[in-house]
Design an enzyme around this catalytic site. Structure first.
Site, PDB file in Angstrom:
ATOM      1  N   HIS A 405      22.951 -39.546  13.385  1.00  0.00           N
ATOM      2  CA  HIS A 405      22.392 -39.751  12.033  1.00  0.00           C
ATOM      3  C   HIS A 405      21.147 -40.621  12.114  1.00  0.00           C
ATOM      4  O   HIS A 405      20.889 -41.314  13.107  1.00  0.00           O
ATOM      5  CB  HIS A 405      23.430 -40.385  11.097  1.00  0.00           C
ATOM      6  N   CYS A 426      28.347 -44.438  16.564  1.00  0.00           N
ATOM      7  CA  CYS A 426      27.462 -43.296  16.307  1.00  0.00           C
ATOM      8  C   CYS A 426      26.148 -43.438  17.068  1.00  0.00           C
ATOM      9  O   CYS A 426      25.810 -44.515  17.571  1.00  0.00           O
ATOM     10  CB  CYS A 426      27.171 -43.186  14.816  1.00  0.00           C
TER      11      CYS A 426
END
Length: 456
Positions: A405, A426
Site C-alpha cells: 500500500h 505491510c
C-alpha cells in the site's frame, strides 16, 4: 446195463469220497482258500505256521511312491516294520465243512501289534527324492499383461508336500498291503486354488482387456500424466459379484501422488532473483492446490465410463500458469534484504522501487514466501491495535493482513529504515509508484517475497 450204471455210481461216489477225505486231511493242516487273518491273506498256508507266515508278511514288502515327475520306493524291512500276532492265539477252521467254505471269504480277527523303528523311518522319509528335491511353491493362475493385452498365465502346480500327510499315508498303505501310493490321488501336494480354466478368471480377463482399450490423461500444460495398461487396471478391484470396479483407496492414492508432484501451494520453489540469480523460496499462498475429494470423484467417474479422456484435476486454488514455472511472466518481486521491489509484466520490467517493510526488531517482520494478490481495493482504512491509517491503494498478498500500500506519511524509503522505523508488516511504497503498481496489478498475480540478507 443196470450193473454198469450201478458200478459207475459207486465209482463216482468213491471218487467224491476220496476227494472229500483228501480235502478233510489237507484243510485240517492248511488254511482254506480266501482265508484272511486281520486282512492278511493266509490261503493254503500251514495253520501250524500261522505265526511265522503272519509275522513275516512285511519281510519283502515294498511300497512304490509316485509323485509329480519322481518316483521312490520304501521297503518295510528297511525300518524294521513288523505286524506281530500276540501269542497263544488260534484259528479254528473246521475241515469237515471244507467243501462248503471253499468259495466263501473267511475273515479271522486276531490281536496283533505293529512295530517299527521311528528314527529309521524318519530318516528314510527325509531322504526320499520327492522330499529332497527343491521345493516349488504352487501358484494360482492369474491374469498378466504381455505388453499388448492381458492373458491368463497358467497355474504352477509346484511340488510342495504336506509332509505329515505323506508320513501318515505311507504307514497306512503299508499296513493295508497296498503297493502303490500316488501322491496326487491322496491330496498330498499343496495345490493352487485358481486354475486357468476358472470361469471367474476368464471373466476377469475379458473385463481387463476391455478396460485396457482406453486411457486417461491428466494435462498440466507442458506436462502430462497418462494412466493406461497395468497402472490403469491397478485402480480397479473385484467386487463380490466378480466385477471390476474402481478402487477408491487406489484412486485416492493416485490423486495424492499427483498432488505431491504437481501442487505448488505452500511449497518450495526455485526462483531467479533479479541481480542475484537462483534462490529458494519457501511457503506462501501462491500456487496450485488440488481438491482431493472432487478429483477422486472425477477420476472414479472416468474409470466407470471406460472411455479415453483428457482431464485436469479439480482445484481449490489456482495460479497463473500450469507449466513448471507456474508464476508465469507477470509477477512482483520483493527483496526484504535490499528493501527493493521489481514488477514484471509479460516478462518485461515495468517498474522498480524502494520500500519499507515490517520491523523485525519489534516482531513485525514481513513474512517471506510466494504469495499472490487476492484483493485489490482503493480508498480504505488499515487498522490495528495502535493505528488507523488511510491508504489510496491496497493490494492484499497473504492471509495475515499483509499487503502492499501507499504510505503518504513517509518521506524516505529503502535502505535500513525498516530495522528502526519499519511497518507493522505491510510493504510501504511511495504513493505515486503505488498507483502504477496498482494499475498494472491483477487478482492472482504472484508476489515473491524473500530476504537476500538471510541465507536460503
Amino acid at each position: 446195463m443196470k450193473k454198469v450204471f450201478k458200478f459207475s455210481a459207486i465209482f463216482i461216489v468213491g471218487i467224491v469220497l476220496l476227494v472229500y477225505i483228501a480235502g478233510f486231511y489237507y484243510f485240517g493242516r492248511y488254511f482254506l482258500p480266501n482265508s484272511k487273518v486281520n486282512d492278511k491273506d493266509v490261503s493254503f498256508t500251514k495253520i501250524s505256521d500261522l505265526y511265522n507266515t503272519y509275522n513275516s508278511t512285511y519281510d519283502n514288502f515294498e511300497l512304490e511312491i509316485v509323485g509329480r515327475g519322481v518316483k521312490d520306493k520304501v521297503k518295510a524291512a528297511s525300518f524294521d516294520y513288523k505286524n506281530i500276532l500276540e501269542p497263544n492265539q488260534v484259528v479254528n477252521q473246521n475241515p469237515f465243512y471244507w467243501v462248503f467254505y471253499l468259495f466263501n471269504q473267511k475273515e479271522y480277527n486276531l490281536e496283533s501289534r505293529v512295530t517299527y523303528d521311528k528314527e529309521k523311518f524318519e530318516d528314510i522319509v527325509n531322504n526320499l527324492n520327492l522330499v529332497k528335491e527343491k521345493t516349488v511353491e504352487p501358484e494360482n493362475a492369474k491374469v498378466v499383461f504381455n505388453g499388448k493385452k492381458f492373458e491368463i498365465e497358467k497355474e504352477v502346480l509346484g511340488n510342495k508336500l504336506k509332509k505329515d500327510l505323506l508320513i501318515e499315508k505311507i504307514l497306512d498303505y503299508i499296513s493295508e498291503d497296498k503297493d502303490t501310493l500316488k501322491l496326487e490321488d491322496e491330496g498330498i501336494y499343496y495345490n493352487p486354488t485358481v486354475y486357468s480354466d476358472d470361469a471367474g478368471l476368464k471373466s476377469k480377463l475379458d473385463q481387463m482387456n476391455k478396460l485396457n482399450s482406453f486411457e486417461i490423461t491428466y494435462k498440466f500444460e507442458d506436462r502430462t500424466e497418462v494412466i493406461k495398461d497395468e497402472e490403469l487396471l491397478n485402480m480397479y478391484r473385484e467386487n463380490e459379484d466378480g466385477l471390476l470396479v474402481p478402487d477408491t483407496e487406489k484412486v485416492t492414492a493416485y490423486v495424492r501422488n499427483l498432488e505431491k508432484k504437481y501442487d505448488t501451494f505452500h511449497g518450495t520453489r526455485n526462483f531467479y532473483a533479479t541481480g542475484i540469480g537462483p534462490i529458494v523460496v519457501k511457503g506462501g499462498i501462491y500456487g496450485w492446490w488440488t481438491d482431493t475429494k472432487a478429483t477422486v470423484e472425477q477420476l472414479t467417474k472416468a474409470l466407470e465410463n471406460t472411455e479415453t479422456v483428457t482431464l485436469e484435476p479439480v482445484y481449490k486454488l489456482t495460479a497463473q500458469s500450469r507449466s513448471a514455472n507456474d508464476l508465469g511472466n507477470s509477477y512482483i518481486e520483493v527483496d526484504l534484504g535490499r528493501q527493493h521491489l521489481w514488477m514484471y509484466k509479460e516478462g518485461a520490467l515495468v517498474l522498480e522501487t524502494d520500500f519499507v517493510s515490517g520491523n523485525p526488531n519489534k516482531g513485525n517482520g514481513t513474512p517471506t514466501g510466494t504469495d499472490k494478490i487476492w484483493s485489490r481495493e482503493k480508498g480504505r482504512y488499515l487498522t490495528g491495535e495502535d493505528y488507523k491509517s488511510f491508504v489510496d491503494y491496497w493490494l492484499a498478498i497473504n492471509w495475515s493482513n499483509i499487503g502492499l500500500h501507499d504510505a503518504s506519511w513517509r518521506s524516505q524509503f529503502g535502505g535500513s529504515l525498516y530495522l528502526s522505523n519499519g511497518s507493522h508488516g505491510c510493504i510501504n511504497i511511495k504513493p505515486d509508484v503505488m498507483k502504477d503498481i496498482y494499475d498494472n496489478s491483477f487478482v492472482g498475480m504472484g508476489v515473491v517475497v524473500y530476504d537476500s540478507s538471510v541465507p536460503s
